[in-house]
Every structure is written in C-alpha cells, then in structure tokens.
Design an enzyme around this catalytic site. Structure first.
Site, PDB file in Angstrom:
ATOM      1  N   GLN A 438       0.836  -1.190   0.000  1.00 19.37           N
ATOM      2  CA  GLN A 438       0.000   0.000   0.000  1.00 19.37           C
ATOM      3  C   GLN A 438       0.876   1.248   0.000  1.00 19.37           C
ATOM      4  O   GLN A 438       1.591   1.508   0.966  1.00 19.37           O
ATOM      5  CB  GLN A 438      -0.899   0.007   1.238  1.00 19.37           C
ATOM      6  N   SER A 441       0.969   6.260   2.781  1.00 14.86           N
ATOM      7  CA  SER A 441       1.651   7.164   3.705  1.00 14.86           C
ATOM      8  C   SER A 441       2.885   7.794   3.070  1.00 14.86           C
ATOM      9  O   SER A 441       3.590   7.173   2.261  1.00 14.86           O
ATOM     10  CB  SER A 441       2.057   6.411   4.975  1.00 14.86           C
ATOM     11  N   SER A 475       4.619  -1.545   4.202  1.00 13.96           N
ATOM     12  CA  SER A 475       4.831  -2.950   4.563  1.00 13.96           C
ATOM     13  C   SER A 475       4.876  -3.811   3.303  1.00 13.96           C
ATOM     14  O   SER A 475       4.066  -3.625   2.382  1.00 13.96           O
ATOM     15  CB  SER A 475       3.702  -3.439   5.476  1.00 13.96           C
ATOM     16  N   GLU A 558     -20.526  -6.275   4.662  1.00 11.38           N
ATOM     17  CA  GLU A 558     -19.375  -6.365   5.544  1.00 11.38           C
ATOM     18  C   GLU A 558     -19.118  -7.804   5.990  1.00 11.38           C
ATOM     19  O   GLU A 558     -20.031  -8.602   6.117  1.00 11.38           O
ATOM     20  CB  GLU A 558     -19.599  -5.479   6.774  1.00 11.38           C
TER      21      GLU A 558
END
Length: 691
Positions: A438, A441, A475, A558
């Site tokens: 991902q 950030s 990560s 969900e």
C-alpha cells in the site's frame, strides 16, 4: 449502543427508557432525603404497574417468564434514569428463587455480600439471607421476623439495612450457593453500571457540544474529544461485559462464572471512571449538588463497594483462565442455517479431502475464502451464511490464508474497478499469485492522507500517468507484485479532491525500494521512491480525482466472523506464566484476560447486529482501539512476568518471541491511524462533537 441487540430487546429498552425518564429519578432521589419510604414506594408501585415486578418469575408465580437478559435490559434502562428504590435486589432475588419466590407482589431484600448488610431492606416484605452458622445455605424469611436497621449510605437512590440481632427460621432455598448468588448479582449490577455509563457519556458529550469557552464549543478541543472518546471506549466495554454476563447466566456454571468475573473486572470500575470523567467534562457545574452527575457517581461507586473492585474479580478470572477455562460465545442462528448447513458441510469436507497445497484454489473456486464478496469471487453471502461457512471450515480444520494488503486492494477493485480490472486482479489476489503493498503514507502525510504530495502528471503520448514522489512505512513493498497508490492529479483542487487511485506494478522502471529497519530489528517496512513511473490508464481505478473516496471503500456486505475462544498470543502467554507470578501480577493477568475477552465480545455483538439486519454500531469502531490496547498491554505484561529471564535466557526461542511481540506491538497504535487520531474521529463521527 445499549444492552439489547435484537428487535425485542431494543424495543424493550427504548420503551422502558422513555417510561423511566418520565418518572424523573434524580428528583425522586432528592425528594427521598426527606421521606424515602413514601418516595420509594411510589417508584416501586410505578415499576410494578409497568410489569417490572415479576419480570423474571415463572408464570406459576405470577411472573412473565423473562430471561436474565430481559431483566438486565430493564435494569439498564432504569439505571439510565436513576430510578430509586428496590429494583436491583428484588430483580436478583427473582432470578435466584424462580418458582420458590413468594410472588410478584413481594419485595425481596438480598444480602449477597456481608451477611448483616441487606439490600433494599426497608422496602422488603421478605429477605433472602445466608443461614446463620450454616455452610452455604440460604433461607427466605419474612422481613418482620428479622430486626433490621435502615442505613443511608453514599448512594442516595437506595436504602440498605443492617441486621441488628440474631435471627432464625425461614424456608431453606434448595440448590442456592454463594457462588451463584454472587455471579447473578454482579451480572445484574453490571447491567446497572451500563445504564450509568451510558447516561454519563450522553450527558458529557451533549454538554461539550454546546458549552462554549474561548469562543468555541469545548467539544471542539482535542483534549475534551479524547476524554469523551475514552468514555465511549469504556462504556462499550461495560455494556459488552454486562450483556455477556446476563446471557451466560443461562449457560453452564463454568461459563457463567467466567463471564461474571469479566463483568466484575470491567463493568464496576468502568462505570466509576465514566462517571468521574463526566464530571470532569462538565466542569464546575458538574461539582454542584444540583446537577445530577454526582448521583450517578454515587450509584456506580456504591455498586463497586458492595461487590468488590475490579482487582478482586480479576484475581478470580486469572485463576479460572489458568485452569483452562475460556469464554465460548455461541451465536444462536435460530434455525436460519437449516437450509444451507448440510450442503456446506458436504462441500467443505470435499475441500478437506484435497492435498493441502490444493485447498486454497478450491476455497477460491467455491467462494469460501471470501464468502461476503460478490460472485464469482465470493458468495455474496448474508451474515448467516458467512457464519455457517466459518463454522464448517473450523470443524474441518481448514484455515483461510491471509490476503494481507490484498484484503484492502481487491475490495476496491471489486466495487469501483472495470470488468477488465476485476478479471485481471481479483482472482489472482485470492489464489496468491499477486501480492500487494500500500503506497499511501508519506513523510509529510501519515494519518493525514489529504496532505500527500506524490504527484501524477498526465502523459497523453504514453496513454497513462507519470508518478513522482516518496512513500514510507510501506509494509511488504520488497516482496509485493503490485501496489495500491494514491497520488495527486490536480494540485489546484481542494485537499480531499484531486487525488487519484492507481494500481502500480512494483516491477516498473523508476521504482526504488529501501528497507527500513524497525525497532524489532526486522525490515518489513520500506521507503519507496517513485521517479517518473508510468502507470497506464487501465490501472486507474474509478475516475481521476475520486481517489479519496475510493481509499475509504469497504464492501457494502461487511465481513461477519465467528468468535474465537482464544485470548490472543500475549494474553495466552501471560496466563501460562501466571502460575509463577505474585498475587499482584496475577491480578494484572486477570485484567488482561478480561480486556481480551471484551474485545471478542465486541465482535460478537457486531455479528449479532448484522444478523438482526442492522449496520455496524459503535462497538465496531471501539474494537480497534481496545484491541490495540489489549495486545500492547498484554505483550508488555509478558515481558514483565519474565523478569530476569529477558536477559539471562535471551537466546531461548520462546523468550525471544515474547520480546519480539512486545516490541512489534508498538506499531499497532500507529498503523492504520494513530490511536489519538482515531479517538478524534470517534468523537466527531460517533459522538457528534464539533470539529
């Protein structure tokens, strides 16, 4: 959220809250200072007229055959309104006496603690007392046969009594033990604690939203937001523990005792803390006798004094956990699984018969890996079907592989991507052919992703976008095949707009990955530098400029998961070490067990809400905050319990793993949004405090 989850209990709680509010409990409490007998009798008569007296009694005794949870829901609603008089003691007595109760018109005082301290004695027609000089024998006596002196104590909403002289007689109650009396009492007291905590939370947040200081509502100040968010965390924990203690009273003795210990360790202290914080948020007005807040603090503090602080219950819980007991919460599907259970059991057995290296593909093919995803990648399963699949996989001993970041990437592609993107990325993610990282950030944009600076410039000739920037804390970047990436495509747009969601091939020219060594000594994190990296148009998800909305995607259906009886790696390890611990350390182990159990209960309550057709409640947001605290505190406790072994046996694999876990869990309150940011979000989005 309140104790009740299904429609029946939600309606019961709502109707009783509305009714109880009309009686103006705090005004009645103040009136009782002059004439408690008359005031308390009015409330008792109103409660009897509402059907509260005899709620738990069988019809043969003039009652309504109510369950312990019915009684708990009623007590929570009455405590929320601070109704005074004989409610808790008689309710507990009804649950304990059942068919042996003198009837719905009787008011039974109770002595669950000290034998000479009787709850609700001044109003009682009968008393349930431990027999003098007998070992665990309880008797029901008429109040007139016992000399009891009324006592006015800290809790102004109740009256107690002190037995002044020896007494005898009464009818022995068959099969009643001190242990049963104690766990039933704490379960119902925890329900009251939930009502107290809810009122305090609502009162504090309502006041914070309108009380102005320095020209702004005090609820807009981060410090006040965090106080209120912490109240929310505690209130949800209190409610979950109280709910489970009431439910478990119908289970076997071992499970009921475990749930009661959790409630005692969590709910009684928790209600006191929330009441104290309520007064802190209210400020000077909260310290006046005229405000109702102190009456709720008095109620919560008295409940804790009568039943023991959390440490007492935690010590018992630690011993129970060390003996191998765990809370096994079973979700009652009410027969709704009957039409699908056999089919899934048969098909899961077919998967279990395959070689282990072929099972993942079979799970994907059948939609069992992600049953909540839409077909053909899942089953589009409703909550009941999801639980059935989970239960049958566990029964067959089949574990699901962790999709890691793919569990975030694939749902976004499913919901917002093109058919070609879904075909290209979703199934290979499920089968493990594609691994993801991902790229969100940045050094200047951690939790505040709207501040990201990585830019994407349109390259018409190449048919795509050129990405340039730096990402950090990524990560698995060193082993990922693809990345989900946010980049700014319109620098002139407002901060939350002009951001686009890209799928980036991690083998593209212009990508440099630099490992970041973490405090554990590992290098799972990475810095990723993007230097004019070409991302073709067919790797843009959704529309350019819509990336912020996509980044917050979850599937409408969900995931619903079954509860685990395990407490988590570090908590289980702490329990294993508890045998050599000091009494004070064993208390800490008990608190760790209680918090880990509450985290499981929050998940169960979310599941039950889904089964009832409701969306996620506050417990689903609180679960992350409490779950982080549980893992961090438990891993730190393990290292403390090891003591000198951390140094003397540093090369022991188990000790090394314990130390690694303690160090690794420090990231949990940072990753996925820091605890402080999440508390601010909870205060604004759940509690409605101003920005």
């Amino acid at each position: 959220m309140t104790l009740g989850l299904d429609e029946e209990h939600r309606e019961l709680g709502a109707s009783l809250r509305a009714w109880a509010a009309g009686l103006d409990g705090p005004a009645a409490v103040r009136a009782a200072e002059g004439d408690p007998a008359e005031t308390f009798e009015k409330v008792r008569a109103a409660a009897a007229g509402m059907g509260l007296a005899g709620l738990a009694l069988p019809a043969s005794a003039g009652g309504d055959d109510g369950s312990p949870l019915d009684v708990a829901v009623a007590l929570e609603a009455c405590a929320h309104a601070l109704l005074p008089g004989p409610l808790l003691g008689p309710a507990v007595s009804e649950l304990l006496l059942a068919g042996g109760h003198p009837g719905s018109d009787a008011v039974v005082g109770l002595a669950p603690g000290a034998p000479d301290l009787v709850w609700d004695a001044p109003s009682a027609t009968h008393l349930l007392l431990p027999a003098p000089g007998e070992d665990d024998t309880w008797v029901l006596v008429e109040a007139a046969a016992v000399d009891v002196e009324p006592v006015v104590a800290l809790d102004l909403s109740r009256r107690f009594g002190r037995v002044r002289a020896p007494w005898s007689g009464g009818v022995a109650v068959t099969g009643l033990t001190r242990a049963r009396v104690r766990r039933t009492t704490v379960a119902m007291a925890a329900a009251e604690a939930s009502g107290v905590a809810r009122w305090c939370l609502e009162t504090a947040t309502s006041y914070a939203g309108v009380r102005e200081q320095f020209g702004k509502p005090i609820g807009s100040f981060q410090a006040v937001k965090h106080l209120c968010a912490e109240m929310l965390e505690t209130a949800e924990a209190v409610t979950a523990a109280a709910w489970d203690a009431a439910v478990a009273l119908a289970a076997d003795e071992e499970q009921a005792a475990f749930a009661a210990d959790v409630a005692g360790a969590v709910a009684l202290d928790g209600a006191v803390r929330v009441a104290q914080t309520c007064i802190q948020v209210l400020g000077g007005i909260g310290f006046t006798f005229e405000h109702d807040a102190h009456l709720y603090l008095r109620r919560a503090t008295t409940l804790r004094a009568l039943l023991g602080g959390g440490d007492v219950w935690a010590a018992s819980l630690a011993a129970r956990a060390a003996s191998g007991v765990r809370r096994r919460v079973e979700v009652d599907l009410g027969g709704r699984d009957a039409g699908v259970r056999d089919e899934f059991r048969t098909r899961v057995a077919e998967v279990a018969a395959l070689p282990e290296d072929a099972r993942r593909a079979a799970l994907v093919e059948r939609g069992y890996l992600t049953p909540h995803w839409p077909a053909p990648y899942g089953l589009g399963a409703d909550p009941v079907t999801q639980l059935v699949v989970d239960e049958e996989l566990v029964r067959a001993g089949i574990g699901r592989p962790d999709l890691k970041i793919g569990g975030w990437a694939a749902p976004t592609v499913l919901e917002h991507g093109t058919d070609a993107q879904r075909e290209r990325f979703v199934r290979p993610t499920l089968t493990g052919e594609i691994g993801w990282c991902q790229l969100f950030s940045e050094p200047g944009a951690g939790s505040d992703l709207a501040s990201l600076r990585t830019r994407a410039v349109r390259d018409e000739a190449a048919g795509g976008w050129r990405l340039t920037g730096q990402k950090v804390w990524t990560s698995l970047a060193h082993e990922a095949d693809w990345a989900i990436c946010l980049a700014r495509t319109d620098p002139d747009a407002p901060r939350h707009r002009g951001i686009t969601y890209f799928l980036v091939d991690m083998g593209s020219p212009g990508i440099e990955i630099r490992p970041l060594r973490e405090l554990t000594g590992d290098a799972m994190f990475n810095e990723v530098f993007l230097d004019d990296v070409l991302v073709p148009d067919d790797c843009v998800v959704g529309q350019p400029g819509d990336g912020w909305r996509l980044a917050r995607t979850t599937l409408a259906n969900e995931r619903v998961a079954m509860a685990s009886s395990r407490l988590g790696v570090s908590t289980e390890r702490a329990v294993a070490l508890a045998g050599d611990a000091t009494p004070a350390e064993q208390v800490r182990v008990g608190h760790a067990v209680a918090l880990a159990t509450v985290c499981t209960l929050l998940g169960v309550r979310t599941t039950l809400r889904s089964l009832a057709g409701h969306g996620p409640g506050a417990e689903s947001s609180v679960a992350k905050l409490l779950g982080v605290r549980s893992r961090q505190d438990a891993s730190e406790l393990v290292v403390e319990l090891l003591g000198e072994r951390v140094v003397l046996e540093a090369d022991d694999p188990q000790v090394a793993a314990d130390v690694h876990e303690m160090l690794m869990t420090r990231c949990l309150s940072i990753a996925g949004g820091t605890t402080q940011v999440l508390r601010t979000v909870a205060a604004e989005r759940i509690l409605g405090l101003p920005r």
